[in-house]
Design an enzyme around this catalytic site. Structure first.
Site, mmCIF file in Angstrom:
data_model
loop_
_atom_site.group_PDB
_atom_site.id
_atom_site.type_symbol
_atom_site.label_atom_id
_atom_site.label_comp_id
_atom_site.label_asym_id
_atom_site.label_seq_id
_atom_site.Cartn_x
_atom_site.Cartn_y
_atom_site.Cartn_z
ATOM 1 N N SER A 82 -39.447 -31.115 46.793
ATOM 2 C CA SER A 82 -39.131 -31.181 48.225
ATOM 3 C C SER A 82 -38.027 -30.240 48.674
ATOM 4 O O SER A 82 -37.745 -30.155 49.875
ATOM 5 C CB SER A 82 -38.742 -32.615 48.593
ATOM 6 O OG SER A 82 -39.844 -33.484 48.426
ATOM 7 N N GLU A 96 0.786 -1.226 0.000
ATOM 8 C CA GLU A 96 0.000 0.000 0.000
ATOM 9 C C GLU A 96 0.826 1.287 0.000
ATOM 10 O O GLU A 96 0.343 2.321 -0.439
ATOM 11 C CB GLU A 96 -0.924 0.003 1.234
ATOM 12 C CG GLU A 96 -1.986 -1.072 1.224
ATOM 13 C CD GLU A 96 -2.955 -0.886 0.059
ATOM 14 O OE1 GLU A 96 -3.540 0.203 -0.060
ATOM 15 O OE2 GLU A 96 -3.098 -1.842 -0.723
#
Length: 708
Positions: A332, A76
């Site tokens: 329970s 680039e």
């Protein structure tokens, strides 16, 4: 040309763009995902919070692959380390028109590209930048070079550059396409990445061609680059790197507006152990129609959540459902709170004798005939045995003494957040007829572990963050319940001495199974931890012959054992107001023993008569007029008999004589029925009407074949 460009630059408004600092740009970087850490800084889960882009946390230049840095600069901006934002040599070489060619980057430097990324006004529109925007981009690039370091420019660019599809920044691309961190990219992967910077959405063959050119700039071979490119571009997003072990917990613990990396109270080691233990147990239950489970582990002192497993991702058909927060009937596991309140009100003691004989309970859907775990009744038993062995009828009788309103209020004080009302649940509340979450239930047991002091669980914050407890129960009464729940002998009549509830160190524990075997639970605490386990199906489908002691308890036992490796759990200290006294029982109901009492309630001998003994019956005491019964086709008929009770006489059902005496067991049949009790001389003492609902029950053999 250079003087012309400078003149145009001077014509731009001076305040067109306020240049941000590098630190400001980095601080403004918002990842699309939040990573949750455990209390030790170990990543445990990553969640996507922004669906529009895929952007990962900022990666410093030092943590970026050197191969990638070379490829990006060569591809680039070859003179990146030499120019001052604008590459005038490239401009001279390519000529003015080529510099601003909309179809190629030409002489556009990395710094100029970064200027377009950090300034919305310089962003490249679909039709290309205007002349003013192009000049502004060059001016901003020059300013960046004046105030930023080259390393900062390159670092910001790599984290902000738009790439293929939704991907923004090299870290997101590296993870998505290569399954790596940005630091791990090799030469070929770096070349593919550089090619995508130039043409993010190009077809694979074009990307491979460009990647080969980048490799050639470095005098590297292109062998296999096309195949590697196609494989990378065909990959879907997938999960973030690292373990993803707490998705349900993360949804609750993450601050969605907070930073990209957040710390929680979770312990990665405990979480991993919980996941593995649950998976192993569900594998052991293969063939019993069990596919889901959930686990919570809490630190007793702080309330910190150490483990939160919302589902078993391997077998669950509803892995997204959080079993920790789903509301289900706890069975329970509510009994300890019933007995605690009765002890606190001085209605009974652990030595009080309770009547375990057939009874009928009114519920919103009709009358319920509670059965014990082993489908047998024990007669007169102590409260210690009744709670330890999880006998249903004594719990209902104690609940009736308290009244639904008092029990409802106490359960909510423990944080169970029951819905509906006390009247709606009625006496069934004592047997777990209301829905609760595993988190709330486990935290309520943690309140028992803390002597009746309750506080909210912690999901994030410092692990040692002090809680703000509130007293919800009497410490002496809580100690009595804790002593019973830790007594392996007290539960032996139902569960035996070698069940998964027995531990080497101190542990107080209770199981629970909801009606029709839809859910089973095991919740208990040691001196340091409270562990809650649920096993069942997210769909609510019944399991096949799986109870709390066979389904959830093995998971609980493994976790408690592993958590206390090298440091056994110690017995709790006896609080003020609790005394130990010797007690004997009439008719040798139970062996003499030393028992714990709240001071002032001691009684050396327990007799078979108590305030819970049934009074003399008048007329028909059961069933009541208007009663409705629901039959369960999976339970054998012998376990669902309806008992007619009242004065001694002759029983007539639908006009036919069915028996004589003060009590009679009748195998129910669907339909509406009329029951009359005939006294001496043929006088009708009372007539009641009741209804039996449900399909014709299966035979015992059929029930066994179906797993019921």
């Amino acid at each position: 040309m250079k003087r012309t460009l400078l003149a145009l630059c001077c014509a731009l408004p001076a305040a067109a763009f306020a240049l941000p600092s590098f630190d400001e740009v980095r601080a403004a970087h918002k990842p699309s995902e939040i990573t949750l850490l455990d209390r030790h800084g170990v990543p445990v889960q990553t969640l996507r919070v922004d669906k529009s882009v895929r952007r990962l946390p900022w990666v410093p230049l030092a943590d970026t692959s050197p191969a990638l840095l070379r490829a990006i600069v060569l591809s680039e901006d070859k003179r990146f380390h030499e120019h001052s934002g604008v590459d005038w040599q490239a401009v001279a070489a390519s000529a003015w028109a080529n510099l601003w060619n909309t179809r190629t980057r030409g002489a556009s430097t990395l710094t100029m590209q970064l200027a377009g990324l950090i300034d919305d006004g310089l962003a490249r529109p679909p039709a290309g930048r205007s002349v003013v925007q192009k000049i502004g981009q060059a001016v901003t690039a020059t300013q960046l070079e004046r105030h930023w370091k080259k390393s900062q420019i390159l670092e910001a660019y790599l984290n902000a550059v738009p790439l293929r599809g939704e991907l923004v920044g090299v870290p997101a691309l590296a993870q998505t396409l290569f399954g790596k961190h940005a630091s791990g990219l090799d030469d070929s992967e770096a070349a593919i990445t550089a090619a995508l910077v130039r043409a993010p959405n190009a077809p694979p063959e074009r990307v491979a061609q460009r990647a080969c050119e980048v490799l050639a700039l470095q005098q590297l071979s292109c062998a296999g680059i096309e195949l590697q490119t196609r494989a990378a571009l065909s990959r879907s997003g997938g999960m973030p790197l690292g373990e993803q072990m707490a998705p349900h917990f993360a949804r609750q613990a993450i601050d969605w507006q907070g930073p990209a990396v957040q710390r929680s109270t979770l312990d990665a080691g405990v979480q991993r152990l919980a996941i593995e233990t649950l998976r192993h147990q569900l594998a052991e239950l293969t063939g019993r129609n069990v596919e889901d489970g959930a686990i919570v582990v809490l630190d007793n002192a702080s309330g910190a959540v150490l483990a939160w497993v919302g589902a078993n991702g391997g077998t669950s058909a509803a892995a997204q459902v959080d079993g920790v927060l789903a509301r289900r009937q706890p069975g329970s596991t509510l009994k300890p709170f019933v007995y605690e309140l009765a002890f606190e009100k001085r209605l009974i003691t652990p030595a009080s004798l309770l009547d375990d004989s057939p009874a009928q309970i009114a519920t919103p859907s009709g009358l319920y005939l509670p059965q014990n775990y082993d489908r047998e009744f024990k007669g007169w038993v102590s409260a210690r045995t009744a709670l330890g062995a999880s006998l249903n009828v004594p719990a209902v009788r104690v609940g009736a003494m308290l009244g639904p309103d008092a029990l409802f209020a106490r359960l909510n004080a423990f944080g169970l957040a029951l819905s509906e009302s006390a009247g709606y649940h009625g006496q069934a509340l004592a047997l777990g007829g209301a829905d609760v979450t595993l988190l709330a239930l486990t935290n309520a047991y943690r309140a028992l572990a803390n002597g009746g002091l309750a506080s909210a669980p912690l999901l994030r914050g410092a692990p040692a963050l002090p809680a703000s407890p509130r007293r919800v129960a009497d410490a002496a009464a809580v100690h009595l319940v804790t002593d019973i729940l830790a007594d392996n002998g007290a539960r032996a009549r139902t569960f035996g001495l070698a069940s998964a509830l027995a531990t080497r160190g101190f542990a107080a524990v209770k199981t629970g199974t909801s009606k029709d075997l839809r859910d089973n639970w095991c919740v208990g605490f040691t001196d340091r931890y409270t562990v809650g386990v649920w096993v069942g199906n997210a769909s609510g489908e019944p399991m096949h012959d799986v109870s709390g002691v066979s389904g959830a308890a093995p998971v609980w036992h493994t976790l408690v054992t592993r958590l206390h490796e090298g440091r056994p759990s110690r017995l709790p200290l006896r609080p003020a107001g609790v005394v130990v006294s010797h007690v004997a029982f009439d008719s040798h109901r139970e062996a003499p023993r030393d028992e714990v009492f709240i001071a002032g309630t001691e009684q050396a001998r327990q007799r078979d008569s108590s305030q819970l003994a049934p009074q003399r019956a008048f007329g028909i005491t059961s069933p009541r007029d208007g009663s409705r019964y629901a039959l369960d086709p999976d339970i054998p008929p012998a376990a669902q008999q309806i008992r007619f009770e009242g004065e001694r006489g002759t029983w007539m059902l639908d006009g036919r004589r069915v028996g004589q005496g003060a009590s009679l067991a009748w195998a129910p049949w669907p339909g509406r029925h009329e029951l009359s009790l005939i006294g001496p001389g043929g006088r009708v003492l009372q007539t009641v009407r009741f209804e039996v609902r449900g399909a014709v029950v299966k035979s015992a053999a059929a029930a066994r074949r179906s797993g019921g």
